[in-house]
Write a protein that holds these residues in place. Structure first.
Motif, PDB file in Angstrom:
ATOM      1  N   THR A   1       0.838  -1.203   0.000  1.00  0.00           N
ATOM      2  CA  THR A   1       0.000   0.000   0.000  1.00  0.00           C
ATOM      3  C   THR A   1       0.868   1.246   0.000  1.00  0.00           C
TER       4      THR A   1
ATOM      5  N   GLU B   1      -5.055   9.690   0.133  1.00  0.00           N
ATOM      6  CA  GLU B   1      -5.385   8.703  -0.887  1.00  0.00           C
ATOM      7  C   GLU B   1      -4.469   7.501  -0.688  1.00  0.00           C
TER       8      GLU B   1
ATOM      9  N   ASN C   1      -3.559   3.562  -2.077  1.00  0.00           N
ATOM     10  CA  ASN C   1      -3.679   2.605  -3.167  1.00  0.00           C
ATOM     11  C   ASN C   1      -3.033   1.303  -2.734  1.00  0.00           C
TER      12      ASN C   1
ATOM     13  N   GLN D   1      -8.573   1.089  -3.176  1.00  0.00           N
ATOM     14  CA  GLN D   1      -8.241   2.501  -3.022  1.00  0.00           C
ATOM     15  C   GLN D   1      -9.032   3.023  -1.837  1.00  0.00           C
TER      16      GLN D   1
END
Length: 189
Positions: free
Chosen positions: A64, A103, A105, A125
């Motif tokens: 991540t 944010e 991912n 996400q």
């Protein structure tokens, strides 16, 4: 007695840029003292996580990357008024505003441990926004008595607001990461 103040500016860069700036001032006379400050910052940073987990015959290898941004403003203003040698009355106002966005991912191969093959790949996400608005107000009185005694009286009021929302879509692909097998999304507010 008199005016004084400072100005500060900062800038740094690694994976992302960060900067800040601020001003402080103070003006003191025999009858009063006025002071305050104002600052602003914009910080962007990145975190990388590697997490391996074994669960019911599967190995989950999560990778991540989180990118976050904080934009903040701080304000402070106060004054003390010297009524005489023993009595002082004053006020203080503090306010902080912060906008934070994150944010994330994530990429997680889900590996069947019995033959070390990829069963699925989870692509996730996460988008989060947080807004903070904090304000505090103080009114104070001080009386200096004889023999070093002091009486302080304070009235305080605070207003604190935090708001956040998030959205997280999760998509499960086949082992080639070309075909979607399932998906779901979570929303918070």
């Amino acid at each position: 007695l008199g005016w004084n103040g400072t100005a500060v500016v900062g800038y740094s860069i690694d994976l992302h840029e960060r900067y800040n700036g601020g001003l402080t001032f103070n003006n003191r006379t025999k009858n009063y003292n006025v002071f305050g400050s104002l600052s602003h910052y914009n910080n962007t940073g990145e975190n990388q996580f590697n997490f391996d987990k074994r669960l019911n015959g599967y190995l989950l290898q999560t990778r991540t990357v989180d990118v976050w941004n904080n934009i903040g403003k701080d304000f402070r203003l106060g004054a003390d008024f010297f009524l005489n040698k023993t009595s002082t009355i004053g006020f203080l106002v503090n306010s902080t505003l912060i906008d934070r966005n994150t944010e994330s991912n994530g990429h997680t191969p889900i590996i069947l441990e019995s033959d070390n093959t990829i069963d699925q790949i989870l692509v996730s996400q996460n988008f989060q926004e947080f807004d903070t608005q904090n304000s505090a107000f103080n009114l104070n009185y001080q009386f200096k008595g004889t023999k070093g005694t002091t009486l302080n009286v304070d009235a305080d009021y605070g207003h604190y607001t935090n708001f956040g929302k998030g959205y997280q879509p999760n998509i499960y692909y086949d082992e080639t990461e070309q075909t979607i097998e399932s998906s779901n999304a979570n929303r918070t507010q």
